[in-house]
Scaffold this active site. Structure first.
Site, short mmCIF file in Angstrom:
data_model
loop_
_atom_site.label_atom_id
_atom_site.label_comp_id
_atom_site.label_asym_id
_atom_site.label_seq_id
_atom_site.Cartn_x
_atom_site.Cartn_y
_atom_site.Cartn_z
N HIS A 1 0.44 -1.30 -0.09
CA HIS A 1 -0.01 -0.12 0.27
C HIS A 1 1.09 1.28 -0.21
O HIS A 1 2.00 0.98 0.56
CB HIS A 1 -1.34 0.28 1.60
CG HIS A 1 -2.05 -1.37 1.38
ND1 HIS A 1 -2.82 -0.63 0.40
CD2 HIS A 1 -2.40 -2.06 1.85
CE1 HIS A 1 -3.79 -1.33 0.71
NE2 HIS A 1 -3.29 -2.61 1.45
N CYS B 1 25.63 9.37 -22.41
CA CYS B 1 24.80 9.29 -22.93
C CYS B 1 23.20 8.07 -22.71
O CYS B 1 21.94 8.60 -21.71
CB CYS B 1 23.99 8.53 -24.74
SG CYS B 1 24.78 7.27 -24.56
#
Lengths: 314, 676
Positions: free
Chosen positions: A103, A139
């Site tokens: 949760h 990158c």
């Protein structure tokens, strides 16, 4: 718990050994006296597959699953006596899969019904893991080396898939159900990749996760980390904390500053001109009443707050 | 010529190769035989089955591994688990016992006197005790590291035993160890497949072959009691004992209920008949032959002395002539029960001190069975038989007294069982007949026990402590440092029927961080250990060299005191309101928000702004410098007048404004003063 165990079983089936998996389960559901099927956990109503199996190894269970231990596992900062099976032991070249279920809410994950892990803590820990992963090319660093998929968008709810009326609880959620359905079709020698998107999926996010997991599992040989702690909510790598200057240490919790700001928001809507408080708003030129001193910047406001505290404490 | 020569050289090469192979084979076989005979590592597996009077069946697996001392045989093991050998070497463990238990051993129905109950009835959760071979100052450090290693090895939270509030150092209860023994227990630890998996991986055949292949996880965890235990003994090579080295005993004790649908019996007319069961009906599997590297692999079926006595009584009462009586050789069929396999050996207990009947153990060897011909043992009852198992001299139970969240009392009561009626007179010591009872109890520090309130009742009459208590050793608890330990040696007079103790306590407060997430469930006081050292839980068998090779039977013949554990007590402590930090933060922040909000509201709100702008524009023609000057003076004076044309109500409103500002500021200051 069936969610985590299903993925654990899938990962073991596709070739990752127990030594490279850290499994954290909070509840003892399988051998609980109230479980009608002792030592068995199912993720489907048909009870065909016993997820608990014969060879499960749970590294952290019960009270040991808390935010502190979770962050220790991710950052690798353990006490000296902690055994190797409880450590992540990752290095450059590690690929880590983190699966968390439970949760949670907007920018937090819930542990054990008594504590929460904020999204920025989790982000920092994951950033620490990525940083230790060393020498990536430029990158790659742009993408921070992390791909995150949640079972629902921010503001959405994540639902369970179906209810097992024999056991009396919902056994699996939709996200995991479709992910597993994708994985059951694979075996160790398949070559699924991220770029292959085949059929229209009932849950796009789960399909993407499935493909991502397949890429991670089948192309490399990573150490993995699972948890049964909190819901997957979409978090951003730079969570939107407040952009207070931070020059002065504010002696309140971050939640309280949120409350304060939110109440300013409320005041603003009542046609009170509080534009000058927020730093990215324009300051009106004509100011009357001689309140320019206070109105100019939030720093001075904080000063006032401090002074009032000082006066009060004297 | 050349071709002939090459052929000859080929022949020569072939002959040389053959010789080499033979030589290698010879060396390998000889070394293999050396390893088998003198190499020293041994493994044997055994299973004992025993029916209980309340329609349940006990299955007790016993796996024993022995390894000789490493300095004489190197560090390589081929049967013995390397993890355990490394553990013993690294932590200098002399003796260790670790047990994982779920369920409560029911002493009334399952007995408490026989060696099986004394050694295998363990308190729920995890129990660990260890004796180290290090100087006394280092024992705590080694204990901590041991708990962490074991928690990684067995997938359990044994690392919670590292903090000094959970373990203790008893001196009187266990054998004398000169301060090197540490004892800790976690009553709330859950035991499941993840604890059994690494335990089975210590066996050479894992759970793939031999008796461990029977362990169907759902069947085991469906039992009423299951306990897996690991007992480690290590002795130095300096001693000249035959069994120097490391000894590892792993036992799994399960109490199962055979379900009637599995045996295939649809309906039994006499519901008093005990349910018939077989290995395949209670485990769902057969034994597929023995583990190949085991020295011996046996299955035993024990009928305890209560049952044997009852069967003999029934025979005597039964006037009909029965062809095969119980004592005759025809074990396959009997008037009371039937066993599906003929036993290979029968052991009968001899010289039982109590003069009652003796128990019988049937032994079956699994050697001649294999995958194609699995071993399955079944017991079918023909007539209803009711018996009772022999119990410990006194039945110990523990409970809480008092109510409320401030104080209470712990009471231990020792009630007589039927076996205590005929206490032998051999317990006469110094002319007085006494029954010695040892009690060992550990209470966590937040249950603050007052040892001066210890009261003793014998036969429901209060007695002075000096009459009954022979020796008492108390280690009072220190807040957040160590638990309260009490070890008592009592000498009860022989004629006494019952005894009871009570001990008062106050409930302490914990820091909010020390509460577990499910704090409202309560906190556990671990089981107390009651032992009767004057009684021996042992069974004597007639001398047979087979017995020395059988771990279970040789264990039965060892002298050990009768032990029993009491229940775990659950105490509700006062818990704080865990949502208070959240409440305080929101209230404080709301107040601050209101403070700042109203302050700024008051200061920054511009009423009639447009009118002012118009007026200023109108007044701009008059001269803006004078306007500026008048404004400045107005500000310095405290802003009562803004415009020369301002009317009185306007200034009145400004005055009100000032009052409001002052009021809000003073409220803020007083708030800070009183609550800051």
């Amino acid at each position: 718990m069936a969610n985590t165990l299903s993925l654990y079983r899938t990962v073991k089936r596709l070739g990752i050994p127990d030594e490279r998996i850290i499994l954290m389960l909070v509840d003892d559901m399988a051998c609980n006296a109230r479980n009608k099927y002792p030592a068995q956990v199912f993720n489907n109503e048909n009870h065909k597959l016993n997820l608990y199996g014969d060879n499960v190894e749970v590294d952290y269970h019960g009270y040991e699953v808390n935010a502190e231990n979770f962050l220790r596992v991710l950052t690798g900062r353990h006490k000296a006596a902690v055994p190797r099976s409880k450590r992540l032991l990752s290095d450059e070249g590690s690929h880590i899969l983190l699966y968390m279920t439970g949760h949670g809410g907007d920018e937090f994950l819930k542990f054990q019904d008594s504590e929460e892990l904020q999204s920025h803590d989790l982000a920092d820990a994951i950033q620490g893991v990525v940083d230790n992963g060393g020498h990536l090319s430029s990158c790659h660093t742009l993408f921070s080396g992390v791909l995150a998929i949640g079972s629902s968008m921010k503001g959405e709810n994540s639902y369970s898939h179906h209810l097992d009326s024999d056991v009396g609880v919902s056994v699996v959620d939709r996200f995991t159900f479709y992910t597993l359905a994708f994985f059951e079709k694979l075996n160790m020698y398949d070559n699924a990749s991220l770029s292959s998107q085949t059929s229209p999926d009932p849950a796009g996010a789960s399909q993407k996760l499935g493909i991502f997991l397949a890429w991670v599992l089948l192309s490399h040989n990573p150490p993995l980390c699972f948890g049964s702690t909190a819901a997957i909510q979409q978090y951003r790598m730079e969570p939107k904390t407040l952009s207070w200057p931070g020059i002065l240490p504010i002696p309140v919790y971050s939640t309280s500053v949120t409350v304060v700001l939110q109440s300013f928001h409320f005041l603003q809507s009542n046609s009170v001109n509080v534009n000058c408080i927020l730093p990215n708003r324009s300051i009106p030129k004509k100011i009357g009443g001689g309140m320019e001193v206070l109105g100019f910047s939030p720093i001075l406001l904080i000063f006032l707050f401090y002074i009032s505290i000082l006066i009060g404490s004297l | 010529m050349a071709i002939l020569l090459s052929r000859r050289s080929n022949l020569l090469a072939v002959v040389v190769l053959l010789l080499c192979q033979l030589f290698l084979y010879a060396t390998v076989s000889s070394s293999g035989s050396v390893l088998k005979q003198g190499g020293g590592e041994e493994f044997s597996e055994e299973l004992l089955l025993k029916p209980f009077p309340d329609r349940k069946v006990l299955a007790h697996f016993h796996f024993q591994s022995r390894a000789p001392h490493s300095s004489s045989h190197g560090r390589h093991h081929h049967l013995f688990p390397k993890a355990i050998a490394q553990l013993v070497k690294k932590f200098r463990v002399k003796e260790m016992e670790l047990s994982f238990t779920q369920g409560r051993w029911r002493y009334e129905q399952w007995g408490g006197f026989d060696p099986l109950s004394s050694n295998n009835a363990k308190p729920p959760g995890v129990e660990l005790w260890a004796v180290f071979d290090v100087p006394q100052s280092l024992v705590d450090v080694y204990w901590r590291n041991l708990t962490h290693t074991l928690s990684g090895l067995f997938c359990a939270s044994i690392n919670f035993l590292e903090s000094s509030t959970t373990y203790s150092a008893p001196e009187l209860t266990f054998k004398p160890s000169f301060g090197n023994l540490r004892y800790g227990t976690l009553p709330r630890e859950a035991v499941c497949t993840e604890n059994l998996t690494p335990w089975l991986k210590l066996l050479p055949c894992r759970d793939k072959a031999g008796l461990s292949a029977l362990m169907d996880r759902p069947s085991i965890y469906r039992g009423f009691y299951h306990s897996q235990r690991l007992r480690l003994t290590s002795s130095e090579s300096g001693s000249d004992e035959v069994d120097s080295g490391i000894g590892l005993d792993q036992t799994l004790t399960v109490v199962l209920q055979p379900s009637s649908w599995r045996t295939g019996k649809t309906y039994s007319v006499e519901t008093n008949i005990q349910p018939s069961w077989s290995i395949s009906s209670i485990f769902g599997r057969n034994i597929p032959g023995k583990c190949v590297i085991a020295k011996s692999s046996n299955v035993y079926l024990q009928l305890d002395n209560g049952l044997v006595g009852e069967l003999k009584n029934l025979e005597r009462e039964n006037a009909k002539y029965v062809a095969n009586t119980f004592e005759s050789e025809g074990f396959q069929s009997n008037h009371a029960f039937k066993i599906s396999v003929t036993p290979d050996k029968v052991f009968e207990e001899v010289d039982n001190l109590h003069g009652k009947s003796t128990s019988v153990i049937y032994g079956f060897s699994v050697e001649k069975y294999s995958d194609s011909q699995p071993f399955d043992l079944g017991l079918t009852w023909k007539i209803p038989v009711v018996w009772s198992c022999q119990q410990a001299p006194l039945h110990a139970s523990r409970f809480l007294m008092g109510s409320g969240n401030e104080r209470g009392a712990i009471a231990i009561s020792l009630e007589p069982t039927e076996s205590s009626e005929g206490l032998p007179t051999s317990h006469i010591i110094d002319g007085r007949c006494e029954l010695r009872v040892d009690i060992f109890q550990v209470v966590p520090w937040y249950i603050k026990v007052y040892f001066h309130t210890l009261q003793v009742f014998v036969d429901k009459q209060p007695r002075a402590m000096a009459d009954v208590v022979d020796k008492i050793r108390v280690s009072p608890s220190k807040d957040k440092v160590s638990p309260g330990v009490m070890e008592m040696i009592l000498k009860l007079p022989c004629g006494s029927k019952s005894a009871a103790f009570s001990l008062e306590f106050d409930k302490g407060f914990l820091h909010i961080d020390e509460y577990p997430p499910d704090a409202n469930q309560g906190f556990d006081i671990p089981s107390a250990l009651i032992s009767f050292p004057s009684f021996n839980a042992r069974m004597n068998f007639s001398e047979d060299e087979f017995l020395n090779n059988s771990p279970i039977l040789s264990k039965f013949q060892e002298t050990s005191p009768v032990l029993s554990y009491t229940e775990v007590l659950l105490i509700p402590l006062t818990t704080p309101d865990f949502s208070m930090p959240y409440n305080v933060i929101t209230i404080t922040c709301t107040v601050f928000a209101l403070y700042f909000g109203s302050l700024l509201n008051v200061l920054r709100r511009r009423v009639d702004e447009e009118e002012r702008i118009l007026r200023s524009r109108a007044g701009h023609k008059a001269g803006w410098i004078s306007q500026l000057l008048s404004r400045l003076s107005a500000k310095l004076r405290g802003r009562p007048q803004e415009q020369p044309t301002s009317s009185l109500p306007h200034s009145f409103i400004s005055f009100r404004l000032v009052l409001k500002i002052l009021l809000v500021a003073s409220i803020a200051v007083t708030w800070q003063y009183y609550f800051g």
